[in-house]
Design a protein around this motif. Structure first.
Motif, PDB file in Angstrom:
ATOM      1  N   ASP A  17       0.823  -1.207   0.000  1.00 60.87           N
ATOM      2  CA  ASP A  17       0.000   0.000   0.000  1.00 60.87           C
ATOM      3  C   ASP A  17       0.859   1.260   0.000  1.00 60.87           C
ATOM      4  O   ASP A  17       0.547   2.246  -0.685  1.00 60.87           O
ATOM      5  N   GLY A  18       1.950   1.226   0.764  1.00 63.70           N
ATOM      6  CA  GLY A  18       2.843   2.388   0.794  1.00 63.70           C
ATOM      7  C   GLY A  18       3.522   2.631  -0.539  1.00 63.70           C
ATOM      8  O   GLY A  18       3.641   3.780  -1.000  1.00 63.70           O
ATOM      9  N   VAL A  19       3.976   1.556  -1.197  1.00 64.33           N
ATOM     10  CA  VAL A  19       4.607   1.691  -2.509  1.00 64.33           C
ATOM     11  C   VAL A  19       3.597   2.197  -3.537  1.00 64.33           C
ATOM     12  O   VAL A  19       3.914   3.053  -4.383  1.00 64.33           O
ATOM     13  N   PHE A  20       2.359   1.683  -3.469  1.00 61.04           N
ATOM     14  CA  PHE A  20       1.311   2.128  -4.385  1.00 61.04           C
ATOM     15  C   PHE A  20       1.031   3.619  -4.210  1.00 61.04           C
ATOM     16  O   PHE A  20       0.938   4.371  -5.190  1.00 61.04           O
ATOM     17  N   TYR A  21       0.917   4.062  -2.953  1.00 59.95           N
ATOM     18  CA  TYR A  21       0.651   5.486  -2.700  1.00 59.95           C
ATOM     19  C   TYR A  21       1.814   6.355  -3.173  1.00 59.95           C
ATOM     20  O   TYR A  21       1.608   7.420  -3.775  1.00 59.95           O
ATOM     21  N   GLU A  23       4.113   5.765  -5.523  1.00 53.97           N
ATOM     22  CA  GLU A  23       4.213   5.838  -6.983  1.00 53.97           C
ATOM     23  C   GLU A  23       3.071   6.654  -7.578  1.00 53.97           C
ATOM     24  O   GLU A  23       3.266   7.442  -8.516  1.00 53.97           O
ATOM     25  N   LEU A  24       1.862   6.494  -7.003  1.00 45.95           N
ATOM     26  CA  LEU A  24       0.716   7.275  -7.489  1.00 45.95           C
ATOM     27  C   LEU A  24       0.923   8.762  -7.230  1.00 45.95           C
ATOM     28  O   LEU A  24       0.633   9.611  -8.097  1.00 45.95           O
ATOM     29  N   ASN A  25       1.450   9.089  -6.047  1.00 46.39           N
ATOM     30  CA  ASN A  25       1.690  10.499  -5.711  1.00 46.39           C
ATOM     31  C   ASN A  25       2.754  11.103  -6.624  1.00 46.39           C
ATOM     32  O   ASN A  25       2.622  12.251  -7.067  1.00 46.39           O
ATOM     33  N   GLU A  26       3.793  10.338  -6.941  1.00 46.29           N
ATOM     34  CA  GLU A  26       4.833  10.842  -7.839  1.00 46.29           C
ATOM     35  C   GLU A  26       4.273  11.067  -9.246  1.00 46.29           C
ATOM     36  O   GLU A  26       4.589  12.078  -9.902  1.00 46.29           O
ATOM     37  N   LEU A  27       3.452  10.136  -9.719  1.00 43.17           N
ATOM     38  CA  LEU A  27       2.840  10.294 -11.045  1.00 43.17           C
ATOM     39  C   LEU A  27       1.984  11.555 -11.120  1.00 43.17           C
ATOM     40  O   LEU A  27       2.107  12.357 -12.055  1.00 43.17           O
ATOM     41  N   LEU A  28       1.115  11.739 -10.126  1.00 46.19           N
ATOM     42  CA  LEU A  28       0.228  12.896 -10.148  1.00 46.19           C
ATOM     43  C   LEU A  28       0.990  14.201  -9.918  1.00 46.19           C
ATOM     44  O   LEU A  28       0.611  15.251 -10.447  1.00 46.19           O
ATOM     45  N   GLY A  39      -1.998  16.957  -3.318  1.00 38.69           N
ATOM     46  CA  GLY A  39      -2.054  15.704  -2.561  1.00 38.69           C
ATOM     47  C   GLY A  39      -3.127  14.774  -3.087  1.00 38.69           C
ATOM     48  O   GLY A  39      -4.003  15.158  -3.881  1.00 38.69           O
ATOM     49  N   VAL A  40      -3.076  13.520  -2.627  1.00 35.79           N
ATOM     50  CA  VAL A  40      -4.017  12.499  -3.070  1.00 35.79           C
ATOM     51  C   VAL A  40      -4.427  11.670  -1.860  1.00 35.79           C
ATOM     52  O   VAL A  40      -3.662  11.508  -0.900  1.00 35.79           O
ATOM     53  N   GLU A  41      -5.648  11.176  -1.895  1.00 37.56           N
ATOM     54  CA  GLU A  41      -6.179  10.314  -0.837  1.00 37.56           C
ATOM     55  C   GLU A  41      -6.742   9.056  -1.476  1.00 37.56           C
ATOM     56  O   GLU A  41      -7.497   9.128  -2.455  1.00 37.56           O
ATOM     57  N   VAL A  42      -6.384   7.902  -0.929  1.00 33.60           N
ATOM     58  CA  VAL A  42      -6.816   6.612  -1.466  1.00 33.60           C
ATOM     59  C   VAL A  42      -7.793   5.991  -0.480  1.00 33.60           C
ATOM     60  O   VAL A  42      -7.466   5.784   0.697  1.00 33.60           O
ATOM     61  N   ARG A  43      -9.000   5.701  -0.942  1.00 33.56           N
ATOM     62  CA  ARG A  43     -10.030   5.050  -0.130  1.00 33.56           C
ATOM     63  C   ARG A  43     -10.347   3.691  -0.756  1.00 33.56           C
ATOM     64  O   ARG A  43     -10.760   3.628  -1.910  1.00 33.56           O
ATOM     65  N   THR A  44     -10.159   2.651   0.019  1.00 37.03           N
ATOM     66  CA  THR A  44     -10.375   1.290  -0.469  1.00 37.03           C
ATOM     67  C   THR A  44     -11.684   0.752   0.080  1.00 37.03           C
ATOM     68  O   THR A  44     -11.895   0.727   1.299  1.00 37.03           O
ATOM     69  N   THR A  45     -12.572   0.332  -0.808  1.00 36.13           N
ATOM     70  CA  THR A  45     -13.848  -0.281  -0.439  1.00 36.13           C
ATOM     71  C   THR A  45     -13.848  -1.722  -0.955  1.00 36.13           C
ATOM     72  O   THR A  45     -13.017  -2.085  -1.803  1.00 36.13           O
ATOM     73  N   PRO A  46     -14.768  -2.556  -0.472  1.00 36.13           N
ATOM     74  CA  PRO A  46     -14.777  -3.948  -0.953  1.00 36.13           C
ATOM     75  C   PRO A  46     -14.978  -4.088  -2.459  1.00 36.13           C
ATOM     76  O   PRO A  46     -14.520  -5.067  -3.062  1.00 36.13           O
ATOM     77  N   ILE A  51      -9.829   7.134  -5.636  1.00 32.63           N
ATOM     78  CA  ILE A  51      -8.654   7.997  -5.532  1.00 32.63           C
ATOM     79  C   ILE A  51      -9.126   9.444  -5.655  1.00 32.63           C
ATOM     80  O   ILE A  51      -9.669   9.835  -6.702  1.00 32.63           O
ATOM     81  N   ILE A  52      -8.953  10.220  -4.598  1.00 33.40           N
ATOM     82  CA  ILE A  52      -9.394  11.614  -4.570  1.00 33.40           C
ATOM     83  C   ILE A  52      -8.173  12.502  -4.766  1.00 33.40           C
ATOM     84  O   ILE A  52      -7.242  12.486  -3.936  1.00 33.40           O
ATOM     85  N   ILE A  53      -8.148  13.270  -5.840  1.00 36.86           N
ATOM     86  CA  ILE A  53      -7.044  14.166  -6.156  1.00 36.86           C
ATOM     87  C   ILE A  53      -7.415  15.567  -5.665  1.00 36.86           C
ATOM     88  O   ILE A  53      -8.440  16.131  -6.070  1.00 36.86           O
ATOM     89  N   ARG A  54      -6.590  16.128  -4.781  1.00 37.61           N
ATOM     90  CA  ARG A  54      -6.814  17.482  -4.269  1.00 37.61           C
ATOM     91  C   ARG A  54      -5.973  18.454  -5.082  1.00 37.61           C
ATOM     92  O   ARG A  54      -4.766  18.259  -5.247  1.00 37.61           O
ATOM     93  N   ALA A  55      -6.629  19.494  -5.598  1.00 36.21           N
ATOM     94  CA  ALA A  55      -5.931  20.479  -6.425  1.00 36.21           C
ATOM     95  C   ALA A  55      -6.626  21.826  -6.288  1.00 36.21           C
ATOM     96  O   ALA A  55      -7.789  21.907  -5.874  1.00 36.21           O
ATOM     97  N   THR A  56      -5.903  22.874  -6.655  1.00 34.59           N
ATOM     98  CA  THR A  56      -6.482  24.220  -6.597  1.00 34.59           C
ATOM     99  C   THR A  56      -7.299  24.542  -7.850  1.00 34.59           C
ATOM    100  O   THR A  56      -8.249  25.311  -7.778  1.00 34.59           O
ATOM    101  N   ARG A  57      -6.928  23.941  -8.975  1.00 37.05           N
ATOM    102  CA  ARG A  57      -7.677  24.160 -10.230  1.00 37.05           C
ATOM    103  C   ARG A  57      -8.238  22.817 -10.698  1.00 37.05           C
ATOM    104  O   ARG A  57      -7.641  22.117 -11.518  1.00 37.05           O
ATOM    105  N   THR A  58      -9.380  22.475 -10.164  1.00 41.01           N
ATOM    106  CA  THR A  58      -9.976  21.171 -10.459  1.00 41.01           C
ATOM    107  C   THR A  58     -10.485  21.078 -11.893  1.00 41.01           C
ATOM    108  O   THR A  58     -10.544  19.981 -12.453  1.00 41.01           O
TER     109      THR A  58
END
Length: 285
Positions: A17-21, A23-28, A39-46, A51-58
């Motif tokens: 999970d840490g490696v996934f976060y 690499e995803l953060n570096e890509l974005l 920043g990015v937030e990852v929410r895992t459901t069943p 993946i919620i991307i936080r930005a100033t210009r959405t």
């Protein structure tokens, strides 16, 4: 990779999970740098991963008719072996970009790339952050700033906690690397967030050393306290007298039929009823 994650041990799952976060953060960070990525937030459901991307210009993150967000979703799905429809990307606007360290670090990065002087760019960021109701801010720029000799410049304002639990909760930190013509320049922005009971602008947890002095309760004078005590005593005496009078009236009401000659059943004999002969008189006693 994602399908086999349910079979791995807990330790390996946390590492994956840490490696996934990371690499995803570096890509974005590289893809959305000019769009105010914060920043990015990852929410895992069943059923799927959000993946919620936080930005100033959405709007720039979404693209025209949502084309860019679909492209990012496809890239993430293919890179991390997600099934079709198992991953969704969303864009969330940063409420106050003055309190977001990543947004300010990106802003400072593009100011330096644009040729603005280091001092002017850093002081502009410090002033903007402090005007956004932050408790404190610190900006550190290191590298070849003027000549061939590398050095570090530090700019700060306000109150800053760096150690302990408060330093982890209240301090937002971002680091960026600027590829300048003369070499790499490092940027570190630290923002001390304000306390917010609602948790919108800052942490809900209050600082340990903040003491709140409450207003004292209004004290009554001696004369008013004595008067209130006398009123309570008078009211109690009146209530006791009323209860005593009520009890006396009830007792009188119970005794009245007995004095009037009522029988055991409570009925009074008529006045013209014949008197019964006294057996003692008839016997001569």
């Amino acid at each position: 990779m994602m399908a086999a994650r349910s079979k791995m041990s807990t330790k390996r799952k946390f590492v994956a999970d840490g490696v996934f976060y990371a690499e995803l953060n570096e890509l974005l960070t590289r893809e959305l740098a000019e769009d105010g990525y914060a920043g990015v937030e990852v929410r895992t459901t069943p059923h799927r991963t959000e993946i919620i991307i936080r930005a100033t210009r959405t709007q720039n993150v979404l693209g025209e008719k949502g084309q860019r967000i679909r492209e990012l979703t496809s890239v993430v799905q293919k890179r991390f072996d997600f099934a079709d429809g198992a991953v969704e990307l969303y864009a969330e606007r940063v409420q106050n970009r003055g309190l977001c360290a990543q947004a300010q670090a990106e802003s400072l990065k593009f100011k330096l790339l644009g040729g603005l002087a280091v001092r002017r760019a850093c002081y502009g960021v410090v002033r903007f952050v402090m005007e956004a109701s932050a408790k404190g801010v610190e900006v550190i720029v290191t590298g070849k700033l003027r000549g061939q000799r590398a050095k570090a410049m530090k700019f700060g304002d306000g109150y800053m906690i760096k150690t302990g639990h408060a330093g982890q909760v209240y301090t937002d930190i971002a680091v960026r690397h600027v590829l300048m013509r003369q070499g790499v320049v490092g940027i570190k922005v630290s923002i001390m967030l304000p306390h917010d009971p609602k948790g919108l602008q800052g942490p809900k947890i209050p600082l340990d050393d903040v003491v709140t002095i409450m207003e004292p309760k209004e004290e009554m004078s001696a004369a008013s306290m004595l008067q209130a005590q006398q009123e309570r005593e008078a009211a109690a005496a009146a209530a006791a007298a009323a209860a005593q009078a009520q009890a006396a009236a009830a007792a009188a009401a119970m005794e009245q039929p007995i004095e009037g000659g009522a029988g055991m059943d409570g009925a009074t004999p008529p006045a013209d009823a014949p008197m019964e002969a006294d057996p003692n008189v008839a016997a001569g006693f």
